[in-house]
Design an enzyme around this catalytic site. Structure first.
Site, PDB file in Angstrom:
ATOM      1  N   GLY A  58       0.869  -1.167   0.000  1.00 19.98           N
ATOM      2  CA  GLY A  58       0.000   0.000   0.000  1.00 19.98           C
ATOM      3  C   GLY A  58       0.912   1.224   0.000  1.00 19.98           C
ATOM      4  N   ALA A  59       0.639   2.150  -0.933  1.00 19.52           N
ATOM      5  CA  ALA A  59       1.604   3.230  -1.183  1.00 19.52           C
ATOM      6  C   ALA A  59       2.022   4.021   0.071  1.00 19.52           C
ATOM      7  CB  ALA A  59       1.046   4.147  -2.261  1.00 19.52           C
ATOM      8  N   ARG A 100      10.501  -1.490  -4.911  1.00 19.20           N
ATOM      9  CA  ARG A 100       9.355  -1.584  -5.824  1.00 19.20           C
ATOM     10  C   ARG A 100       9.310  -0.289  -6.636  1.00 19.20           C
ATOM     11  NH1 ARG A 100       3.726  -3.487  -3.264  1.00 19.20           N
ATOM     12  NH2 ARG A 100       3.301  -4.056  -5.433  1.00 19.20           N
ATOM     13  N   GLN A 209      -5.535  -8.929  -2.260  1.00 22.63           N
ATOM     14  CA  GLN A 209      -5.554  -7.915  -1.196  1.00 22.63           C
ATOM     15  C   GLN A 209      -6.980  -7.560  -0.775  1.00 22.63           C
ATOM     16  OE1 GLN A 209      -3.638  -7.838  -3.920  1.00 22.63           O
ATOM     17  NE2 GLN A 209      -1.724  -6.749  -3.597  1.00 22.63           N
ATOM     18  N   ASP A 250      -1.490   4.508  -6.248  1.00 23.59           N
ATOM     19  CA  ASP A 250      -0.038   4.395  -6.032  1.00 23.59           C
ATOM     20  C   ASP A 250       0.715   5.564  -6.630  1.00 23.59           C
ATOM     21  OD1 ASP A 250      -1.147   1.460  -6.042  1.00 23.59           O
ATOM     22  OD2 ASP A 250       0.711   1.524  -4.867  1.00 23.59           O
ATOM     23  N   LYS A 261      -3.831  -0.522  -8.286  1.00 20.57           N
ATOM     24  CA  LYS A 261      -3.752  -1.985  -8.426  1.00 20.57           C
ATOM     25  C   LYS A 261      -4.407  -2.472  -9.710  1.00 20.57           C
ATOM     26  CE  LYS A 261      -2.105  -4.368  -6.424  1.00 20.57           C
ATOM     27  NZ  LYS A 261      -0.752  -4.808  -6.841  1.00 20.57           N
TER      28      LYS A 261
HETATM   29  O1  MRU Z   1       0.647  -4.166  -4.516  1.00 18.19           O
HETATM   30  P1  MRU Z   1       0.039  -3.411  -3.376  1.00 18.19           P
HETATM   31  O2  MRU Z   1      -0.776  -4.258  -2.457  1.00 18.19           O
HETATM   32  O3  MRU Z   1       1.079  -2.583  -2.649  1.00 18.19           O
HETATM   33  O4  MRU Z   1      -0.955  -2.390  -4.081  1.00 18.19           O
HETATM   34  C1  MRU Z   1      -1.674  -1.503  -3.267  1.00 18.19           C
HETATM   35  C2  MRU Z   1      -2.638  -0.671  -4.017  1.00 18.19           C
HETATM   36  O5  MRU Z   1      -2.742  -0.736  -5.220  1.00 18.19           O
HETATM   37  C3  MRU Z   1      -3.438   0.324  -3.225  1.00 18.19           C
HETATM   38  O6  MRU Z   1      -4.698   0.497  -3.782  1.00 18.19           O
HETATM   39  C4  MRU Z   1      -2.695   1.666  -3.241  1.00 18.19           C
HETATM   40  O7  MRU Z   1      -1.369   1.509  -2.821  1.00 18.19           O
HETATM   41  C5  MRU Z   1      -3.353   2.677  -2.388  1.00 18.19           C
HETATM   42  S1  MRU Z   1      -3.172   2.261  -0.698  1.00 18.19           S
HETATM   43  C6  MRU Z   1      -3.763   3.474   0.301  1.00 18.19           C
END
Ligand code: MRU
Length: 367
Positions: A58-59, A100, A209, A250, A261
Site C-alpha cells: 500500500g503506497a 518496488r 488484497q 499508487d 492496483k
Molecule cells: O501491490 P500493493 O498491495 O502494494 O498495491 C496496493 C494498491 O494498489 C493500493 O490500492 C494503493 O497503494 C493505495 S493504498 C492506500
C-alpha cells in the site's frame, strides 16, 4: 468540530519499537487473514525484502516503512564523519528505492529523508544529531500520514449518504497506510458519523488484497463487507447494487491519470458505463507532478508464479506464458473526483491538479 475518528484497525501496520537504536515492526500481511503475526525488521536488506514481498504494502505504508528503513540504515553509524554519513545515507536511500517501482510514496519519503539529512548537515550538525534528526523525520512522516488519512476520511465521508453500498478494489485501508487508510477512511468516518453503509470488495487477483485484507479490516470494524471475484464487478454494477466506487492510488500523474492496483481501470470503465461515481482517495504524497500523464508511470511486473501458482497451487499448465503487471492506469476522464487531505479535485485534469498542488505548496519550484 467533531471528535477525530479513531483508527478501527486492531493492529499497527508499521511501528517503530524502542527509540535509538530500535527496530521496525510490521504486521506480516502475507499471512493475513489466517494469522496475525508480526515481522521485526532490523536492517535495510530486511526492509527491502519486506516491501518487495508485500509484507508491508500500500503506497503510504510503503513510504512510512521506507522512512524507518532509512533510520535502520543510519542508526549506529555515529562514528562516521557527517559528510561520510550523508554519503552513506544516499546509498541507503538508493537501496530502498529499488524495492518496488510504482508507488511514488516510496520515492517521496526517501527524498524527504535525504533532503532532511542534507539540511541538518548544512547546519553543521554532528553525526549523532543527524541520526537523531532522521529518526524524528521518519516519525513525523508516520504521524502526518495518520493525520492525512483522517482528513481524507472527513472530506470523503461528505460523499457518502446513509444507506449507500460502495465498491472498492485492492486494499486502501489501515493496512495500506500509517493511519486508517485512504479509500476506506471515508467509510470508517461515515460509519462513525452514524451512517449505515455496506461494501463490496473485489477479491483483487492475483494476490487477493481485497479478499484477504480489505475484508479482514472492514469486518473487524463491523462494516458489512461482501467479497466478489474481480470478474463479477460488471455484474454487480449492472444490477444497480453500487452507489459509488472508492479506490486508492499508487501514483497520480500531473493530468490526474490514476495508477492503482491491476483491475482498477476495468472497474473505472464499468463504473462509467453504469453512471456510478468513481472516487480516488490519495494524499499529496501520492501525486507525481513530474510525470505529465499516466503513460510515464512505471508499472511493476511481478513473477509469473503469482498468477500461475498463487498460494501454492498450480492453476496454469506448465510452460504456458503468463503476464503479470501489478498496476494499471485509469485515465483522468473516468475519475469523478480525487479526494486529498487538502480537499477534493472534481473532474481532475492538469489545470485542476496543478491548482490544488499550488494551493498546498507542492508545486513551488516544480511548475
Ligand atoms: O501491490 P500493493 O498491495 O502494494 O498495491 C496496493 C494498491 O494498489 C493500493 O490500492 C494503493 O497503494 C493505495 S493504498 C492506500
Amino acid at each position: 468540530m467533531s471528535a477525530p475518528v479513531a483508527n478501527p484497525c486492531p493492529v499497527e501496520t508499521v511501528a517503530w519499537v524502542g527509540k535509538l537504536p530500535g527496530h521496525c515492526r510490521l504486521i506480516e500481511q502475507t499471512r493475513l487473514p489466517l494469522e496475525t503475526v508480526f515481522l521485526d525488521v532490523h536492517d535495510v536488506a530486511g526492509m527491502v525484502d519486506a516491501i518487495y514481498r508485500l509484507a508491508v504494502r500500500g503506497a503510504p505504508a510503503i513510504g512510512v516503512a521506507a522512512a524507518y528503513g532509512v533510520v535502520l540504515g543510519v542508526q549506529g553509524e555515529e562514528r562516521r564523519s557527517p559528510a561520510d554519513l550523508l554519503t552513506h545515507l544516499e546509498k541507503v536511500c538508493a537501496t530502498l528505492a529499488a524495492a518496488r517501482p510504482t508507488a511514488v510514496n516510496l520515492f517521496w519519503a526517501l527524498q524527504r529523508m535525504r533532503r532532511h539529512g542534507e539540511a541538518l548537515g548544512a547546519r553543521g550538525l554532528g553525526s549523532k544529531a543527524l541520526i537523531d534528526g532522521l529518526y524524528a523525520e521518519a516519525c513525523a512522516i508516520h504521524r502526518e500520514d495518520a493525520d492525512q488519512c483522517r482528513r481524507m476520511g472527513a472530506f470523503g465521508a461528505e460523499l457518502i449518504r446513509d444507506g449507500m453500498t460502495l465498491l472498492t478494489h485492492c486494499n486502501a485501508g489501515a493496512l495500506a497506510t500509517g493511519g486508517m487508510g485512504t479509500a476506506l477512511a471515508p467509510m470508517y468516518t461515515a460509519r462513525a458519523q452514524g451512517k449505515t453503509i455496506a461494501v463490496f470488495a473485489d477479491e483483487t487477483r492475483p494476490l487477493l488484497q481485497g479478499a484477504r485484507l480489505t475484508a479482514w479490516e472492514l469486518s473487524q470494524a463491523g462494516i458489512p463487507v461482501t467479497v466478489i471475484t474481480d470478474g463479477m464487478a460488471g455484474r454487480v454494477l449492472s444490477e444497480g447494487r453500487i452507489d459509488a466506487v472508492f479506490v486508492g492510488s499508487d501514483r497520480i500523474a500531473r493530468n490526474g491519470d490514476v495508477c492503482n492496483k491491476i483491475g482498477t481501470y476495468t472497474v473505472a470503465v464499468l463504473a462509467n458505463r453504469h453512471k456510478v461515481p468513481f472516487y480516488v482517495v490519495a494524499p499529496l504524497s501520492t501525486f507525481d507532478p513530474e510525470t505529465a500523464d499516466g503513460s510515464g508511470i512505471p508499472i511493476e511486473e511481478r513473477p509469473a508464479a503469482e498468477v500461475a501458482e498463487g498460494f501454492g497451487r498450480r492453476t496454469v499448465p506448465a510452460g504456458v506464458k503468463v503476464y503479470n503487471p501489478a498496476f494499471d492506469v485509469t485515465p483522468h476522464e473516468l475519475v469523478t473526483a480525487i479526494i486529498t487531505e487538502h480537499g477534493t479535485i472534481d473532474r481532475p485534469d492538469t489545470a485542476r491538479v496543478e491548482a490544488l498542488l499550488r494551493r498546498a505548496g507542492v508545486l513551488a519550484g516544480v511548475a
